[in-house]
Scaffold this motif. Structure first.
Motif, short mmCIF file in Angstrom:
data_model
loop_
_atom_site.label_atom_id
_atom_site.label_comp_id
_atom_site.label_asym_id
_atom_site.label_seq_id
_atom_site.Cartn_x
_atom_site.Cartn_y
_atom_site.Cartn_z
N LEU B 289 0.84 -1.19 0.00
CA LEU B 289 0.00 0.00 0.00
C LEU B 289 0.87 1.24 0.00
O LEU B 289 2.03 1.21 0.43
N VAL B 290 0.29 2.30 -0.53
CA VAL B 290 0.93 3.60 -0.45
C VAL B 290 0.03 4.46 0.44
O VAL B 290 -1.20 4.36 0.37
N ALA B 291 0.67 5.25 1.30
CA ALA B 291 -0.08 6.11 2.22
C ALA B 291 0.37 7.55 2.04
O ALA B 291 1.56 7.82 1.88
N VAL B 292 -0.61 8.44 2.06
CA VAL B 292 -0.31 9.87 2.12
C VAL B 292 -0.62 10.30 3.55
O VAL B 292 -1.71 10.02 4.07
N CYS B 293 0.35 10.96 4.16
CA CYS B 293 0.35 11.09 5.61
C CYS B 293 0.74 12.52 6.01
O CYS B 293 1.60 13.15 5.35
N ALA B 294 0.13 13.05 7.05
CA ALA B 294 0.51 14.37 7.55
C ALA B 294 1.99 14.34 7.94
O ALA B 294 2.45 13.39 8.58
N PRO B 295 2.76 15.40 7.57
CA PRO B 295 4.23 15.34 7.74
C PRO B 295 4.64 15.13 9.19
O PRO B 295 5.58 14.37 9.46
N GLU B 296 3.95 15.75 10.13
CA GLU B 296 4.37 15.66 11.54
C GLU B 296 4.20 14.25 12.11
O GLU B 296 4.83 13.90 13.11
N ALA B 297 3.36 13.43 11.45
CA ALA B 297 3.13 12.08 11.98
C ALA B 297 3.81 11.00 11.15
O ALA B 297 3.69 9.81 11.44
N ALA B 298 4.54 11.40 10.11
CA ALA B 298 5.08 10.42 9.17
C ALA B 298 6.01 9.41 9.85
O ALA B 298 5.98 8.22 9.56
N ASP B 299 6.85 9.90 10.77
CA ASP B 299 7.79 8.99 11.43
C ASP B 299 7.06 7.95 12.27
O ASP B 299 7.42 6.76 12.26
N ALA B 300 6.02 8.38 12.97
CA ALA B 300 5.26 7.44 13.80
C ALA B 300 4.55 6.40 12.94
O ALA B 300 4.53 5.20 13.28
#
Lengths: 352, 352
Positions: B289-300
């Motif tokens: 899967l590919v996910a688009v994610c808010a930058p501040e939460a990407a590491d988590a």
């Protein structure tokens, strides 16, 4: 959304090619210009791989969701009274409705054969769209695959329907009891004879049309007329009325006794069956239902059926009996009695 | 239920015949001894045309139902790492999961070609049953049709999935915003190369296996790790990662910038693609899967993916940009930049 295609799809002269199933630009164009244009609704317009839908709300633990699926491989694709498109909507709407459910949404999976004319695909898709709109059940998600020429047969459509059964409704094949009454919503055999006559290029004096229709409003009228009285509902499709009644007899562990003289068959269907060596009891219907009903409410349910356009010729055709062998028997016109068995083998291939 | 058949189905030597699709005794026997035996669950055992299911309960107006459908026409039917059976479960479970939904139920519509060996059908059906069981998503209703030899291609399976999105989850293709981060759950191209190498009887030094897998538990872990942070999810199947990202860019009205060096591809897949003249960016995956994610939460979110067996090789592959043309661009290994377009035409037919 921005439109990225320079030339619109040539629906008039174009044909399905392998690229239409590849998930790229050609597939996106086919979906947008042919499928979306016909089925248009806000759920499908979400454009994601699944449709997000409002969740029907009942008190916790009450109400039931119903899910039904049907593949449609009818040959020929177009026949008097319908085509594979409207059939694929009616068939699945009816399967949902036979649980006493209100059908809410449909999905559609298309398997297309390379080389199939786009103009015919559009005709089928528009027929589906019209049937879905008339039934009030939108097609909210779909998928399209293409197989090489000679690996399919024009168009196969698998539809799945979801609906809700309101609290208090309990309709299932296992609910028939001895003494219950069998009601049939109208004359049998129209669909099968219509498809077969088209396939074999038989010309009868009058054209026999398929009875393909969505029965959910008829079901709603029946349930409203006598709440709790309808115990089993089923649409006698493949295998015909005979097989459907045998299924119910087996599921409920009962027998049945039919009155041959009470089972409506149109004279021209009867004549065509005679000619073709078919028994109308085994011929598929796509717009009829059989109901097993509590005896005290049978008249009310029958009256409600007759008041509905799709049940105008409804009839009481027999009753449920006690029978450890779960036989369906029939009292014939001549005063005899015979066992009406399951369809064995293949009477009419690819009828739906 | 009483069993009315005298002889059991000869699965070892038997073949699908037209009678198996006719809705009579032969069809009932095939369903009972082959399909029901494998899929066994109380909903399917109801034995009616639709399955009655418990209605998920949320406060009125909250939660969403999700419905997704997929036809499966993969050729060959068996390939390294899977077959059409497990693929048809994974594909639809994933389409449901990509809305952030918990998949609950599946339906299956089979279109069988006359003459297909029952033993191979059983193998496929058992693989489906195992996949459904492993995913915890039962097959609650189904349909079987048979077409004449030469009018189909062994087995086509259309599955439909229903699931629920809990209140507060809003994941859709139109939600990507400039500045968001693109995460990919693992190396691309495995499925397409596995099917193609089987089809073309190519032997590589090491067997490349399809990545076919159900991703809903991976999705659940990601949503749990950073509630509200995942904006878009999609599985890059037909058309590959390139086409999937273009779809999202178009739906959200954004651009994307990928880092070529960050996109994981197994060396043997890379080598096979080189040999076959394929670009892994356009090759189908069935367990990624590919996910688009808010930058501040990407590491988590990335950490949660890597902690899951199906996301162990997850990577951050790029970001969402502002671009009125909605281009997906890629910074190459050599410091250049190129546009990654939609798949046009047919790179790999019948890959799923």
């Amino acid at each position: 959304m921005k439109k990225d295609y320079t030339r619109p799809l040539d629906i008039k002269h174009g044909r399905v090619d392998m690229g239409h199933g590849a998930g790229g630009k050609a597939a996106a164009q086919l979906i947008e210009e042919l499928f979306l244009a016909a089925f248009d609704n806000p759920y499908l317009r979400q454009g994601d791989d699944g449709a997000r839908l409002p969740l029907p709300s009942f008190p916790a633990g009450e109400g039931r969701l119903v899910m039904a699926t049907d593949g449609h491989v009818v040959s020929p694709l177009f026949f008097p009274g319908g085509d594979v498109g409207c059939l694929s909507v009616h068939g699945t709407v009816n399967d949902v409705a036979m649980s006493g459910a209100t059908p809410l949404w449909l999905s559609a999976s298309f398997i297309l054969e390379e080389g199939f004319p786009l103009i015919e695909l559009q005709r089928i898709v528009r027929s589906m769209a019209a049937a879905a709109r008339a039934a009030g059940v939108p097609i909210v998600t779909g998928d399209t695959k293409v197989v090489e020429k000679g690996k399919g047969d024009g168009v196969f459509i698998s539809t799945t329907g979801v609906g809700v059964v309101p609290p208090g409704v309990d309709i299932a094949g296992c609910n028939a009891r001895a003494g219950d009454v069998l009601l049939l919503s109208g004359p049998i055999g129209d669909h099968g004879v219509a498809v077969l006559s088209q396939r074999e290029s038989l010309a009868f004096e009058t054209t026999i049309e398929s009875d393909t229709a969505a029965l959910h409003t008829l079901v709603a009228a029946m349930l409203h007329a006598a709440p709790g009285a309808v115990r089993v509902l089923r649409d006698p499709t493949r295998g015909g009325l005979a097989t459907t009644l045998n299924e119910i007899a087996k599921q409920s562990g009962v027998g049945m006794l039919l009155q041959e003289a009470a089972i409506p068959v149109r004279p021209q269907v009867d004549a065509a069956c005679e000619l073709l060596g078919l028994d109308p009891l085994y011929v598929a219907n796509e717009g009829k239902l059989v109901a097993v009903c509590a005896p005290e409410a049978a008249d009310a349910v029958l009256a409600a059926m007759r008041a509905h356009p799709l049940g105008a010729e409804a009839a009481r055709i027999g009753e449920v009996t006690t029978d450890p062998h779960h036989f369906v028997q029939m009292a014939t016109r001549f005063g005899g009695r015979r066992v009406v068995d399951w369809l064995s083998g293949e009477q009419l291939p690819r009828i739906c």
